[in-house]
Design an enzyme around this catalytic site. Structure first.
Site, mmCIF file in Angstrom:
data_model
loop_
_atom_site.group_PDB
_atom_site.id
_atom_site.type_symbol
_atom_site.label_atom_id
_atom_site.label_comp_id
_atom_site.label_asym_id
_atom_site.label_seq_id
_atom_site.Cartn_x
_atom_site.Cartn_y
_atom_site.Cartn_z
ATOM 1 N N THR B 97 0.875 -1.176 0.000
ATOM 2 C CA THR B 97 0.000 0.000 0.000
ATOM 3 C C THR B 97 0.910 1.223 0.000
ATOM 4 O O THR B 97 1.607 1.500 0.981
ATOM 5 C CB THR B 97 -0.913 0.008 1.238
ATOM 6 O OG1 THR B 97 -1.749 -1.154 1.188
ATOM 7 C CG2 THR B 97 -1.796 1.245 1.260
ATOM 8 N N LYS B 172 -7.904 1.066 -2.008
ATOM 9 C CA LYS B 172 -7.404 0.661 -0.689
ATOM 10 C C LYS B 172 -7.485 1.823 0.298
ATOM 11 O O LYS B 172 -7.827 1.637 1.468
ATOM 12 C CB LYS B 172 -5.957 0.168 -0.821
ATOM 13 C CG LYS B 172 -5.244 -0.161 0.500
ATOM 14 C CD LYS B 172 -5.797 -1.399 1.195
ATOM 15 C CE LYS B 172 -5.166 -1.643 2.557
ATOM 16 N NZ LYS B 172 -3.840 -2.254 2.497
ATOM 17 N N LYS B 240 0.448 4.873 8.706
ATOM 18 C CA LYS B 240 1.110 5.025 7.412
ATOM 19 C C LYS B 240 0.056 5.198 6.325
ATOM 20 O O LYS B 240 0.162 6.074 5.464
ATOM 21 C CB LYS B 240 1.981 3.798 7.114
ATOM 22 C CG LYS B 240 2.847 3.949 5.878
ATOM 23 C CD LYS B 240 3.039 2.621 5.168
ATOM 24 C CE LYS B 240 1.860 2.294 4.286
ATOM 25 N NZ LYS B 240 1.953 1.017 3.586
#
Lengths: 293, 293
Positions: B97, B172, B240
């Protein structure tokens, strides 16, 4: 002999709920502000009562379904209120969503009259009321609950005794924190997706199955995408409930940053004229913040 | 002849994912920072590669599964990176990701080498990786996707082509907005319920079935109540991803008040030492705000 019931407050929720009690073979006295809202129930055999006191007279169980705390106080304790007609041993079931703290005080007043007050707010909306598939969250005396449970099961699919007086209201407010903040999650996620030109229907579809899934995403997401803001539950009513949440939070010295934020964003939705729209119209506020129109 | 594959990055996700490709009968070259993490795969017949370039040499499809954007840049373009070993016609599938914007730039670089880069971030956690039940969200060239889809189906249950390069990453990130803000909804709802002494297990149970229901409530709610903060997905990793969300939001001139709020509250969780705990440890921050310990 059929049980004598009374139902006060025949709005979009109360009218079909009273209808289920009538359909189950009970005699039901009804009272509401505008008699016209009782027409259908009266043709089906309900008895019109000219006041809350009149409705309560001789009733073993008295149901109320009203907009807000002052309405319940008025119907219960005001002039020609329930308190003037009620007999010792009767149970009042309040389906309104109101202050948990005030609920406890009202329950104490009724207790001293030899009666019980159960708080029994519902979720499931007008559709749930019509289909008798409501969730009913009940607080108050466990024996009184056991006695009236069969009536509640005429109107609801999930009927739970949550704890002492006020616990039904508190559980409903927990529900409202969840639905509001999850709604905001869906609004921000979809405005992010829209800004980045993702296919919104596909995105909802992919993400609904996993850890991002929620009732709000699956049910309100598609309506946001399609600009369908017809109310299941209005922003004005959601704001009333969030006010109760934040009042109960300040009494309890609770910090609820996201619930406060969503309340402010709903206020922006109301300012933009979306008060009578469904809660999914919160999406319009997020679109506006990011110039997504 | 079996297809020659390469897998780079054998962490908690990559190692089992590479294992599924091996189990399906492919020859797999593997590379990762610490060779010890490859031991199990090597005993099962994977070939050790001394560098990313070495792994990529002769491979038709090269998989990467790395922590963050700079790691992908390094493995792809750095010294002894994939770019030094890759042949024209090969496809790189990045399961990390990372930044959607940077992904597009990397895809362009590979395009000029006659190769395709598909972004293919996953959700479903280490359990999903072990059970081959991941959701895989893919962005990039549709023909390249069609070619590699069978490999993705060795590792995932839901495999969807979301759109052009970057669309997998963006999907995502939409997922991460939903999981984070819904998580916060659950934290505030349960801290409200706890302060008001409701039975928390019962409350979760009652509300999960209706409009308040979510994966987060049903799965993380009970862990919050039981003080089980073992990680499914750590707060450090969630942060993150929220950083990527907020970066992509500022590029896109988006206003995401709740996503920003939850990022700040996760920062408080990190400050309190919960970075390596599961995201449900956000509940500790809400408890602390309201002195609920």
């Amino acid at each position: 002999m059929p049980t004598k019931l009374a139902f006060i407050g025949l709005g979009v929720m109360g009218e079909p709920m009273a209808g289920h009690l009538l359909a189950a073979g009970n005699t039901v006295a009804v009272h509401t502000r505008s008699k016209s809202k009782a027409t259908r129930l009266l043709t089906r055999g309900a008895r019109w009562a000219d006041s809350s006191a009149d409705a309560a007279r001789g009733a073993e169980v008295i149901f109320t379904c009203l907009p807000d705390t002052p309405d319940v106080e008025h119907v219960l304790l005001g002039e020609k209120g329930i308190i003037e007609g009620i007999s010792a041993g009767s149970v009042v079931i309040d389906h309104s969503t109101i202050s948990p703290e005030r609920t406890r005080e009202l329950a104490t007043i009724l207790f001293h009259k030899g009666c019980a007050l159960l708080d029994a707010p519902v979720s499931g909306g007008d559709l749930g009321a019509r289909n008798a598939s409501l969730a009913i969250m009940v607080g108050g005396d466990a024996k009184a609950f056991a006695r009236v449970e069969p009536y509640l099961r005429c109107m609801g699919k999930t009927v739970v005794h949550c704890g002492p007086s006020g616990a039904g209201q508190l559980t409903k407010l927990v529900n409202q924190i969840l639905v509001s903040v999850t709604n905001l999650a869906v609004c921000e996620a979809l405005s992010f997706a829209k800004k980045h030109r993702l296919n919104l229907d596909k995105t909802i579809d992919i993400l609904s199955a996993g850890a991002a899934g929620s009732w709000q995403l699956a049910n309100l997401g598609p309506r946001m995408v399609n600009g369908d803001f017809r109310p299941g539950f209005t922003i004005d009513l959601q704001q009333k409930d969030l006010r109760l949440v934040l009042e109960s939070a300040s009494d309890g010295k609770l910090s609820l940053p996201a619930a406060s934020l969503v309340q402010q964003l709903f206020a922006a939705a109301q300012a933009a004229g979306h008060g009578k729209d469904g809660t999914q119209a919160l999406y319009c506020v997020l679109e506006k913040l990011s110039s997504l129109h």
